[in-house]
Design a protein around this motif. Sequence first.
Motif, PDB file in Angstrom:
ATOM      1  N   SER A 247       0.818  -1.221   0.000  1.00  0.00           N
ATOM      2  CA  SER A 247       0.000   0.000   0.000  1.00  0.00           C
ATOM      3  C   SER A 247       0.844   1.261   0.000  1.00  0.00           C
ATOM      4  CB  SER A 247      -0.922  -0.001   1.223  1.00  0.00           C
ATOM      5  OG  SER A 247      -1.756  -1.125   1.235  1.00  0.00           O
ATOM      6  N   TYR A 248       2.050   1.203   0.610  1.00  0.00           N
ATOM      7  CA  TYR A 248       2.877   2.404   0.747  1.00  0.00           C
ATOM      8  C   TYR A 248       4.323   2.091   0.366  1.00  0.00           C
ATOM      9  CZ  TYR A 248      -1.155   3.706   3.615  1.00  0.00           C
ATOM     10  OH  TYR A 248      -2.424   3.959   4.073  1.00  0.00           O
ATOM     11  N   SER A 249       4.524   1.383  -0.750  1.00  0.00           N
ATOM     12  CA  SER A 249       5.870   0.925  -1.117  1.00  0.00           C
ATOM     13  C   SER A 249       6.836   2.065  -1.380  1.00  0.00           C
ATOM     14  CB  SER A 249       5.787   0.028  -2.354  1.00  0.00           C
ATOM     15  OG  SER A 249       5.198   0.735  -3.430  1.00  0.00           O
ATOM     16  N   SER A 250       6.326   3.231  -1.764  1.00  0.00           N
ATOM     17  CA  SER A 250       7.219   4.351  -2.073  1.00  0.00           C
ATOM     18  C   SER A 250       7.528   5.209  -0.853  1.00  0.00           C
ATOM     19  CB  SER A 250       6.591   5.223  -3.158  1.00  0.00           C
ATOM     20  OG  SER A 250       5.359   5.753  -2.711  1.00  0.00           O
ATOM     21  N   LEU A 251       6.954   4.865   0.305  1.00  0.00           N
ATOM     22  CA  LEU A 251       7.152   5.651   1.519  1.00  0.00           C
ATOM     23  C   LEU A 251       7.964   4.861   2.525  1.00  0.00           C
ATOM     24  CD1 LEU A 251       3.507   7.017   1.922  1.00  0.00           C
ATOM     25  CD2 LEU A 251       5.420   8.125   0.760  1.00  0.00           C
ATOM     26  N   SER A 252       8.551   5.576   3.476  1.00  0.00           N
ATOM     27  CA  SER A 252       9.323   4.898   4.527  1.00  0.00           C
ATOM     28  C   SER A 252       8.438   3.959   5.335  1.00  0.00           C
ATOM     29  CB  SER A 252       9.963   5.939   5.452  1.00  0.00           C
ATOM     30  OG  SER A 252       8.972   6.765   6.051  1.00  0.00           O
ATOM     31  N   LEU A 253       7.164   4.279   5.453  1.00  0.00           N
ATOM     32  CA  LEU A 253       6.224   3.401   6.149  1.00  0.00           C
ATOM     33  C   LEU A 253       6.229   2.024   5.498  1.00  0.00           C
ATOM     34  CD1 LEU A 253       3.882   2.833   8.121  1.00  0.00           C
ATOM     35  CD2 LEU A 253       2.334   3.866   6.441  1.00  0.00           C
ATOM     36  N   GLY A 254       6.188   1.980   4.184  1.00  0.00           N
ATOM     37  CA  GLY A 254       6.195   0.711   3.471  1.00  0.00           C
ATOM     38  C   GLY A 254       7.546   0.028   3.538  1.00  0.00           C
ATOM     39  N   THR A 255       8.616   0.799   3.413  1.00  0.00           N
ATOM     40  CA  THR A 255       9.967   0.220   3.474  1.00  0.00           C
ATOM     41  C   THR A 255      10.223  -0.441   4.817  1.00  0.00           C
ATOM     42  OG1 THR A 255      10.743   1.935   1.958  1.00  0.00           O
ATOM     43  CG2 THR A 255      12.421   0.726   3.186  1.00  0.00           C
ATOM     44  N   ASN A 256       9.852   0.223   5.888  1.00  0.00           N
ATOM     45  CA  ASN A 256      10.053  -0.328   7.240  1.00  0.00           C
ATOM     46  C   ASN A 256       9.214  -1.585   7.454  1.00  0.00           C
ATOM     47  OD1 ASN A 256      11.805   1.786   7.800  1.00  0.00           O
ATOM     48  ND2 ASN A 256      10.215   3.056   8.726  1.00  0.00           N
ATOM     49  N   ALA A 257       7.990  -1.567   6.945  1.00  0.00           N
ATOM     50  CA  ALA A 257       7.126  -2.738   7.079  1.00  0.00           C
ATOM     51  C   ALA A 257       7.720  -3.926   6.332  1.00  0.00           C
ATOM     52  CB  ALA A 257       5.723  -2.425   6.554  1.00  0.00           C
ATOM     53  N   TYR A 258       8.285  -3.676   5.157  1.00  0.00           N
ATOM     54  CA  TYR A 258       8.902  -4.759   4.380  1.00  0.00           C
ATOM     55  C   TYR A 258      10.092  -5.344   5.135  1.00  0.00           C
ATOM     56  CZ  TYR A 258      11.190  -7.114   0.466  1.00  0.00           C
ATOM     57  OH  TYR A 258      11.788  -8.057  -0.343  1.00  0.00           O
ATOM     58  N   GLU A 259      10.868  -4.502   5.759  1.00  0.00           N
ATOM     59  CA  GLU A 259      12.022  -4.969   6.540  1.00  0.00           C
ATOM     60  C   GLU A 259      11.559  -5.819   7.723  1.00  0.00           C
ATOM     61  OE1 GLU A 259      15.956  -5.596   7.359  1.00  0.00           O
ATOM     62  OE2 GLU A 259      15.072  -4.621   5.597  1.00  0.00           O
ATOM     63  N   SER A 260      10.494  -5.401   8.388  1.00  0.00           N
ATOM     64  CA  SER A 260       9.965  -6.181   9.514  1.00  0.00           C
ATOM     65  C   SER A 260       9.460  -7.545   9.044  1.00  0.00           C
ATOM     66  CB  SER A 260       8.824  -5.414  10.195  1.00  0.00           C
ATOM     67  OG  SER A 260       9.285  -4.198  10.734  1.00  0.00           O
ATOM     68  N   ALA A 261       8.808  -7.575   7.875  1.00  0.00           N
ATOM     69  CA  ALA A 261       8.326  -8.841   7.330  1.00  0.00           C
ATOM     70  C   ALA A 261       9.489  -9.766   7.021  1.00  0.00           C
ATOM     71  CB  ALA A 261       7.494  -8.583   6.073  1.00  0.00           C
ATOM     72  N   ASN A 262      10.601  -9.230   6.446  1.00  0.00           N
ATOM     73  CA  ASN A 262      11.776 -10.043   6.136  1.00  0.00           C
ATOM     74  C   ASN A 262      12.359 -10.683   7.382  1.00  0.00           C
ATOM     75  OD1 ASN A 262      11.789  -9.656   3.382  1.00  0.00           O
ATOM     76  ND2 ASN A 262      13.112  -7.861   3.458  1.00  0.00           N
ATOM     77  N   LYS A 263      12.549  -9.870   8.412  1.00  0.00           N
ATOM     78  CA  LYS A 263      13.171 -10.372   9.641  1.00  0.00           C
ATOM     79  C   LYS A 263      12.274 -11.398  10.324  1.00  0.00           C
ATOM     80  CE  LYS A 263      15.841  -6.129  10.480  1.00  0.00           C
ATOM     81  NZ  LYS A 263      16.008  -4.938  11.336  1.00  0.00           N
ATOM     82  N   THR A 264      10.978 -11.155  10.286  1.00  0.00           N
ATOM     83  CA  THR A 264      10.060 -12.073  10.957  1.00  0.00           C
ATOM     84  C   THR A 264       9.997 -13.407  10.238  1.00  0.00           C
ATOM     85  OG1 THR A 264       8.738 -10.169  11.695  1.00  0.00           O
ATOM     86  CG2 THR A 264       7.708 -12.343  11.805  1.00  0.00           C
ATOM     87  N   ILE A 265       9.908 -13.403   8.908  1.00  0.00           N
ATOM     88  CA  ILE A 265       9.820 -14.667   8.176  1.00  0.00           C
ATOM     89  C   ILE A 265      11.099 -15.461   8.317  1.00  0.00           C
ATOM     90  CG2 ILE A 265      10.630 -13.862   5.897  1.00  0.00           C
ATOM     91  CD1 ILE A 265       7.578 -16.100   6.450  1.00  0.00           C
ATOM     92  N   ASP A 266      12.229 -14.752   8.371  1.00  0.00           N
ATOM     93  CA  ASP A 266      13.505 -15.443   8.572  1.00  0.00           C
ATOM     94  C   ASP A 266      13.532 -16.149   9.918  1.00  0.00           C
ATOM     95  OD1 ASP A 266      14.397 -14.638   6.115  1.00  0.00           O
ATOM     96  OD2 ASP A 266      15.597 -12.947   6.856  1.00  0.00           O
ATOM     97  N   LYS A 267      13.059 -15.458  10.959  1.00  0.00           N
ATOM     98  CA  LYS A 267      13.043 -16.056  12.290  1.00  0.00           C
ATOM     99  C   LYS A 267      12.083 -17.244  12.344  1.00  0.00           C
ATOM    100  CE  LYS A 267      16.010 -13.803  14.813  1.00  0.00           C
ATOM    101  NZ  LYS A 267      17.113 -14.512  15.507  1.00  0.00           N
ATOM    102  N   LEU A 268      10.957 -17.114  11.723  1.00  0.00           N
ATOM    103  CA  LEU A 268       9.989 -18.200  11.712  1.00  0.00           C
ATOM    104  C   LEU A 268      10.561 -19.432  11.021  1.00  0.00           C
ATOM    105  CD1 LEU A 268       6.756 -16.175  10.848  1.00  0.00           C
ATOM    106  CD2 LEU A 268       7.056 -17.567  12.888  1.00  0.00           C
ATOM    107  N   MET A 269      11.208 -19.232   9.864  1.00  0.00           N
ATOM    108  CA  MET A 269      11.749 -20.369   9.129  1.00  0.00           C
ATOM    109  C   MET A 269      12.940 -20.980   9.857  1.00  0.00           C
ATOM    110  SD  MET A 269       9.667 -20.654   6.687  1.00  0.00           S
ATOM    111  CE  MET A 269      10.502 -21.988   5.830  1.00  0.00           C
TER     112      MET A 269
END
Length: 901
Positions: A247-269
């Motif tokens: 929804s906000y890929s061009s904003l820091s809000l979207g960038t930060n959310a993407y980073e949180s998703a990366n770290k979380t999925i890595d930890k889960l796996m």
Amino acid sequence: MSQFRFYPSKKITRINSRFLQKMAGLTVALIVFASIFAASIPRPMNNTILDEGVDVYKPLDLDTSLIPASYLLCPYTTNMSKVYDFFQGNFRTPHSNLLYYRSGNEDGTSFYEDITYSLDNLLFYKTLPKYDEEYDEADVLNAYINLLTTNLKYDSGNVFIHSINGTTGEIVDGDRYLMDNLMPIFLLLENYNPSVKTYIENINTFLGTDLWDVGNYGYYHSNSSTSSKFAIDNLYAVLANLLIYRSYSSLSLGTNAYESANKTIDKLMANMWDNDPDEEGFFIVNDQDWTDLGGSNNNKQLDVNAVGIMALVDYYMTTNKSTYLDNATLLYNRIDANLWVSGEGYLDTAGADYWNTPSNITISSESNALMMQACLKLFEATGNMTYYDKAYELFQCFETNFYDINNNAYDFISPYYGGSTNKNITSNLRVIEANLKASDIYYSFDLEANYDEDLEGVPNFILEEDAMNITSRLSYQAYQGKIYYSNIPINYTIRESNDNGIGWTVINETSGITNDLNKSHELSYEITESMPVKENYSVLIYVYSEKYVLETTELFFDVSSGLVVVGSITGLEEILYQGPTLNVTIAINNTRRNDIILNTTLNSVNIENQSISNILFSTSNLTYISFNLTTNDNAALGDDDLIFQFKKGSVLYFEKLVPITIGDSFKYSPLIYSMKVVNGESLYIAFNLINYLPKDPQSINLSFSGNSIDPFLEEITLTALESKPINVQLNVTGADTEYIVMNLSKNDVVYYTETLEIKIVPLIEIVSWSAPSSTPQWEHSRIILRLVYNGNNPERYSLSLIDQNTDQGVVITKLLTKGENKIEASMVSTLNPYEYGVKSYRFELKDSEGNIITSNFFEVTIELSMTALFLCYILPISIPIALILIYKNKELKNKLLRRSK
């Protein structure tokens, strides 16, 4: 003897201007009303519209009479309004009309706890009202804002606590749970509106501050310092962060959310994914630092792994990293192999850290609904129909085994599997959530159909020579690309438009199964004599199933004979006149592959029809057909059509329609005549009679008839293009208004009729006369006669005024002219000063021959005049008296003089 008529006096009334204004206003209002009423009158509806840019008509509404009614409605949304009404009517809390209880008995008359939860209410407004098409983005945002006004809102920020008392509103669990505060993200962004950005930022700030593990990554279960890491929480967090990112890929809000998703999925796996062969899947819970807690915490639950599939697929669709799709597919296969009960549903838990020993056997609607969403997510990514079929089987399980038709809601644990009929709002909302997702996919299939030939626009197939070849395929646009499906029944309805342009007539219906090799179906249909030559044929192509929406497409084509008119029709004039004969020739080119023998006819309402049999139309040669075209004498004037038809038996191969204009063979100019005629005199009528035939003479009969004239009949001959002046004299007798009928005919056919309205009047019409009722002696008695003279030539008339006592009088002669005239006559009433009283007079109006036109009597009262009174009465008495007085005065003076001496 001339006639006369008295006219009554006329009174002219002045119409009040306000009355005129009111009438004008009323007239305007009536016109407006009539316009509105005329616009509102139902008219015959033409159910076709012209497709812009393509000369072909398309139906507004498809004919679905052959399709089961149940297939015309989305099956996934059938019960939504009923479920909505059930919870609206039974599960609302006393504390707030906005909030709902979680769990109650089967009909919602009692509840197992007096608690309402944030998750349930957010999920309610995210899903259930969506059955109503009018529930839009503004309503979603308004629902969220309204929930922030309840006691479920935390003291500060746009976040929610876990639960409150449903009756008092007191806090039951004031902690802020991860799932409770992920749900607003789904609520707002799945119904995305740019105005929600501020709310998403506030929620994301809370999640990053209070629930994010800065050192170990991932999210805590709640804001408690001892909170563990739950797999399902963090998997939902991955989904929420990826939604924010999209929804906000061009904003820091979207960038930060993407980073949180990366770290979380890595930890889960790394920490909650079982890598042992044949045991792949997510555990339930780990310690807060991701440490394995072991034991039952390592069990593999259906709801956890269903959300795990959704998170893995969503991450794959965001990053295009195929490893995650592979793991999601592997996880699906483990569940399918170990928990699936064919045709009935999933088990909701499995024992230990492997799949094949369930710890308990219960089938909950919530867990199965999450698995249904997981199947749909896999289908979105791959387009593999296996996943969609599995989701549909789950849907059928809900409808068959979970849905309570008496109370219109889904049971928490199906009684079919030994559960209860209790109603749980969370599980119902998860089912609705899955059905909404299925409904979106249901409407996303696409049916493609094309003619095999490289055709542009609407193809034209030749009758008895061509075949129509169509390739049809059903597809779905998945993330991995467009997917085509085999073994799909495809139905074809070949139709022709009705001649009135309204509706269709079915010619043929057929169906076929798509070919496994190219996942398409090939239809070849011969263009036979059962399909008349005409434009606007339609092939309605459709597929339908309980699994996907009735999908339709429509192709259009024309059928032609292969015969083409070359050039214009020779001998055909711009205007066809009644009577003459023309020789016309039409040239036809045969573009067919073979020669053909046809019968030809020329048809028209106003033309003498002709037929020519067994005409050979040779391939690629011109064929000339000639007709002697004669326009009927009584042909209706105006626009008409010549129709050239070429048939083989009863089959129409070709039709050429030629617009023509039927013109007058003759005409007459406006009649010149007087609308007022004197009785016994002649009515003169003048006009011109014109022959429009450019080459031929013609004879025309002219007649006049009426009660006031003798019948008149005359034959008039006109040369070609002649304009002849006609003068007619008719002797008229009668009175008042009469009607004379003129007919112009030819060969007993009346072409023109005109009715003349004339007014027959007498030569003299007396309008009024006036005379004094009294007059003084020695003055004139005057009569004034007003009359209308209707003659065309001036004539002298005399007016006599006669004293009845003496039979003496005066005569006034006047020349009367056409129109209104006034004649005045007067005579001295009396010269005898002693004559007064009533005196009789007579007046007479005579024509130049002495004939009395009118006469009448009147009386005048003779009054004593002042002059006669003075001269004849006062003066004779006054003179003697004056003389006596003068004498006496003189005698008195003499006496006085004597005395003075």
